[in-house]
Design a protein around this motif. Structure first.
Motif, PDB file in Angstrom:
ATOM      1  N   THR A 140       0.861  -1.183   0.000  1.00 52.40           N
ATOM      2  CA  THR A 140       0.000   0.000   0.000  1.00 52.40           C
ATOM      3  C   THR A 140       0.892   1.226   0.000  1.00 52.40           C
ATOM      4  N   SER A 141       0.690   2.122  -0.970  1.00 54.75           N
ATOM      5  CA  SER A 141       1.526   3.303  -1.088  1.00 54.75           C
ATOM      6  C   SER A 141       1.055   4.398  -0.127  1.00 54.75           C
ATOM      7  N   HIS A 142       2.004   5.162   0.402  1.00 56.39           N
ATOM      8  CA  HIS A 142       1.623   6.293   1.256  1.00 56.39           C
ATOM      9  C   HIS A 142       0.922   7.379   0.436  1.00 56.39           C
ATOM     10  N   ARG A 143       1.059   7.307  -0.893  1.00 64.06           N
ATOM     11  CA  ARG A 143       0.369   8.257  -1.761  1.00 64.06           C
ATOM     12  C   ARG A 143      -1.095   7.863  -1.969  1.00 64.06           C
ATOM     13  N   GLU A 144      -1.370   6.569  -1.846  1.00 59.23           N
ATOM     14  CA  GLU A 144      -2.747   6.053  -2.009  1.00 59.23           C
ATOM     15  C   GLU A 144      -3.068   5.127  -0.840  1.00 59.23           C
ATOM     16  N   PRO A 145      -3.184   5.684   0.369  1.00 57.42           N
ATOM     17  CA  PRO A 145      -3.337   4.832   1.567  1.00 57.42           C
ATOM     18  C   PRO A 145      -4.598   3.988   1.580  1.00 57.42           C
ATOM     19  N   GLY A 146      -5.554   4.287   0.710  1.00 62.50           N
ATOM     20  CA  GLY A 146      -6.790   3.497   0.707  1.00 62.50           C
ATOM     21  C   GLY A 146      -6.762   2.337  -0.254  1.00 62.50           C
ATOM     22  N   LEU A 147      -5.678   2.131  -0.999  1.00 60.16           N
ATOM     23  CA  LEU A 147      -5.601   1.075  -2.005  1.00 60.16           C
ATOM     24  C   LEU A 147      -4.516   0.059  -1.649  1.00 60.16           C
ATOM     25  N   VAL A 164      -6.225  -5.678  -3.597  1.00 64.49           N
ATOM     26  CA  VAL A 164      -6.527  -6.316  -2.306  1.00 64.49           C
ATOM     27  C   VAL A 164      -6.848  -5.200  -1.318  1.00 64.49           C
ATOM     28  N   PRO A 165      -7.429  -5.537  -0.168  1.00 60.07           N
ATOM     29  CA  PRO A 165      -7.679  -4.492   0.828  1.00 60.07           C
ATOM     30  C   PRO A 165      -6.375  -3.788   1.218  1.00 60.07           C
ATOM     31  N   ALA A 166      -6.509  -2.488   1.478  1.00 56.90           N
ATOM     32  CA  ALA A 166      -5.328  -1.705   1.856  1.00 56.90           C
ATOM     33  C   ALA A 166      -4.770  -2.207   3.186  1.00 56.90           C
ATOM     34  N   ARG A 167      -3.471  -2.084   3.345  1.00 58.78           N
ATOM     35  CA  ARG A 167      -2.842  -2.410   4.611  1.00 58.78           C
ATOM     36  C   ARG A 167      -3.221  -1.364   5.660  1.00 58.78           C
ATOM     37  N   PRO A 168      -3.207  -1.739   6.943  1.00 60.45           N
ATOM     38  CA  PRO A 168      -3.554  -0.762   7.986  1.00 60.45           C
ATOM     39  C   PRO A 168      -2.664   0.479   7.924  1.00 60.45           C
ATOM     40  N   ARG A 169      -1.415   0.280   7.556  1.00 59.52           N
ATOM     41  CA  ARG A 169      -0.478   1.389   7.407  1.00 59.52           C
ATOM     42  C   ARG A 169       0.270   1.195   6.100  1.00 59.52           C
ATOM     43  N   PRO A 170       0.688   2.284   5.447  1.00 58.94           N
ATOM     44  CA  PRO A 170       1.441   2.120   4.205  1.00 58.94           C
ATOM     45  C   PRO A 170       2.685   1.264   4.443  1.00 58.94           C
ATOM     46  N   GLY A 171       3.093   0.595   3.413  1.00 53.86           N
ATOM     47  CA  GLY A 171       4.263  -0.265   3.501  1.00 53.86           C
ATOM     48  C   GLY A 171       4.104  -1.485   2.632  1.00 53.86           C
TER      49      GLY A 171
END
Length: 634
Positions: A140-147, A164-171
């Motif tokens: 999940t990108s910090h630029r698109e935290p919902g994806l 897939v569902p976004a991760r709880p935190r970017p990374g």
């Protein structure tokens, strides 16, 4: 004719594009680019580190807590590398993760000048396929935290990406389904050991499993301001990193203006070493990540007792990033490390005498050779380094003092008559057959203005075995040679101390060397250049005289033997035979040549004793067979 310039194409010629077999290329890069599958762990942790650096550059004010965690699942045979870095968008997956040779990290470093970014070639991710059947990346990108996106590939040639569902935190999480032959990597103890070395200098904490303490928690002496005594911090780091041997002392590597930016730590290892043994142990880090684990060639050849860690941003790695280009920065670092070792040894000798004594005791043999390679090092070691002698390890100064201003050196290994002579002289004799001893003592003699007496050389023997006051008549010398010398031995009348020693057999070292190099197998055992030099050295001797038998005319026994011979006494031949037998027995105990028959020599002693006692008056009591017989009644 071509002058070497590349050909020019005319408009009429059809230009074609080189075809690339992607499957074959991916297989070669993933399987053969790296020397060990462990490099895959390094590359993936490095990618995670760069992801954190990238996020700090792109979002310096964001809520970012850098963390890398590596987990293993032995049951599933998987390893997962998780980070809380920048993550990837779907276009970035296609552009950078799935494109060979395209590196976003390299582009970002060129753009921003940030030297904490490690990646360079866009090849690191491929290393995952050297250990894994399948690689899955969930990000999940910090630029698109919902994806969220998931990349999956078997073999690296083809892949698919799905939402897939976004991760709880970017990374990002990279999961490796390990090949059967690399299943041992799915062990957290193995991961701690490997990553503890690869990642020790990374600024982002790297955890294994659920460990609270990161594997790179060791305090780095050259970063920031370490708490407490700087020397104690150095020693703790050396003890933690130098796993093979205990460090005896540690000293810094510092940048040299206009030459190298390298920083780090070197230490003297408490490793067993003798002569030419090579325990050099140097690890090189580039921007905090282990680049070369065995970079011993950066250390001087004489420094077989040195371990260390250096870090540099100027060194240029190979594509595999497991070795270094031999460019100007590499050679500048080599010189800087040699200087750092000499400076560090000087500091140790001046400030830490206890450590200096341990170093001299442990590595005296290596230091003898090292001193000959560096003038500053020789100046430091000349009066301190121990030299092996007939009386144990002594300094050159002690040898000179005991030898009355001269340093005595044996060119052979001693034993037999030579050993008897050394002990009788009560002068310590340096072991010239040991590593670097002879050239070191010659250099020492030049520095201190004293003589070197080489026992076993023609010149040294002339100093030790003086000419007689009056030469022997030819017939007496001929009789003594026939009575005492064996084939290959030359009788030399002389005077020497102590007078109680009637004769000494000294091997001719040049003749010994000539015999070895003219052996049928010499060409196979000895390098050709060394063989040519040795043959040139021994060309002046024909090898006919293998040893010299020095007869001490100052000895009462020899004077009495000559007096008996001159008077025609029948016991002179018996006495000469006894001396000859003793000579053969002593020669058999030495490393020198002996043509005599040891069994015959032993029998000869018995014969001589019987002959000399034949004149005992009759009627004297016989010697009893046992001590108890002395108490028996007649």
């Amino acid at each position: 004719m071509s002058d070497g310039a590349p050909p020019e194409f005319t408009p009429a010629e059809e230009l074609r594009t080189t075809e690339v077999d992607l499957g074959g290329l991916v297989n070669v890069l993933a399987t053969h680019l790296y020397s060990t599958p462990l490099v895959a762990l390094r590359e993936l942790v490095q990618n995670a580190h760069d992801s954190h650096t990238r996020r700090l550059l792109e979002d310096p004010d964001g809520d970012h807590r850098p963390l890398i965690r590596v987990r293993a699942d032995a049951a599933r045979r998987t390893v997962a590398i998780e980070d809380t870095g920048a993550g990837l968008t779907e276009p970035e997956i296609h552009s950078y993760l799935a494109t060979v040779g395209t590196g976003y990290t390299r582009m970002l470093r060129d753009l921003t000048g940030n030297q904490e970014l490690i990646g360079a070639f866009g090849l690191g991710f491929l290393s995952a396929f050297s250990v894994a059947d399948e690689v899955t990346v969930t990000t999940t990108s910090h630029r698109e935290p919902g994806l969220g996106h998931r990349y999956r590939s078997r073999g690296g040639e083809q892949y698919q990406v799905e939402p897939v569902p976004a991760r709880p935190r970017p990374g990002t999480v990279v999961e490796l389904a390990l090949k059967a032959e690399h299943g041992h990597l799915a062990d957290e103890d193995v991961l701690r050991d490997v990553l503890g070395r690869y990642c020790v200098l990374l600024s982002v904490p790297v955890h294994v499993g659920e460990d609270e303490r990161p594997v790179n928690s060791v305090e780095v002496p050259w970063r920031g301001r370490p708490e407490g005594d700087p020397y104690a911090v150095r020693m703790r780091f050396a003890a933690a990193f130098g796993r093979r041997f205990e460090p005896l002392t540690a000293f810094p590597v510092e940048p040299v203006e206009g030459a190298t930016d390298a920083v780090g730590l070197l230490w003297v290892q408490d490793g067993g070493s003798y002569g030419s043994s090579d325990n050099r142990d140097l690890a090189v880090y580039l921007r905090g990540m282990l680049l070369a684990e065995d970079a011993r060639d950066l250390l001087p050849r004489w420094a077989g007792f040195i371990g260390g860690v250096v870090e540099s941003d100027r060194l240029t790695p190979t594509a595999s990033r497991e070795d270094l280009q031999r460019d100007e920065h590499y050679h500048a670092l080599r010189k800087a490390l040699a200087d750092a070792i000499v400076d560090g040894l000087y500091e140790t000798a001046r400030l830490r005498p206890a450590a200096w004594r341990r170093i001299l005791t442990r590595h005296g043999n290596d230091l003898l050779g090292a001193a000959l390679c560096d003038e500053r090092l020789f100046t430091l070691l000349a009066d301190d380094v121990p030299v092996p002698t007939s009386q144990g390890d002594l300094t050159a100064g002690a040898l000179r003092a005991a030898g009355g201003g001269a340093v005595h050196v044996a060119l052979g290994s001693g034993g037999g008559f030579e050993e008897m002579l050394y002990r009788a002289m009560r002068v310590p004799i340096a072991r010239g057959d040991r590593y670097a001893v002879l050239p070191f003592l010659h250099r020492y003699a030049e520095l201190r203005g004293c003589r070197v007496v080489e026992l076993g050389s023609e010149r040294g023997n002339r100093e030790l075995f003086r000419d007689p006051e009056r030469p022997l008549p030819e017939h007496e010398a001929a009789w003594l040679a026939g009575a005492l010398a064996d084939p290959g031995e030359q009788l030399v009348p002389a005077r020497f101390d102590p007078p109680g020693l009637p004769l000494v057999l000294v091997p001719d070292r040049e003749a010994e060397l000539k015999a070895r190099i003219e052996d049928d197998q010499a060409d196979a055992r000895i390098p050709s250049a060394a063989l040519r030099l040795a043959r040139a050295f021994t060309a002046r001797t024909d090898g006919g005289v293998r040893a010299r038998l020095y007869l001490n005319l100052a000895s009462p026994a020899v004077r009495d033997l000559l007096a008996a011979y001159r008077a025609g006494h029948t016991g002179s031949a018996t006495a000469a035979g006894l001396l000859r037998s003793i000579k053969v027995i002593m020669a058999a105990a030495s490393s020198g040549p002996s043509e005599g028959d040891l069994t015959a020599a032993l029998a000869g002693i018995g014969t001589a004793v019987s002959a000399l006692t034949a004149a005992v008056p009759a009627g004297l009591p016989e010697v009893p067979d046992s001590p108890g017989a002395l108490t028996e009644e007649p």
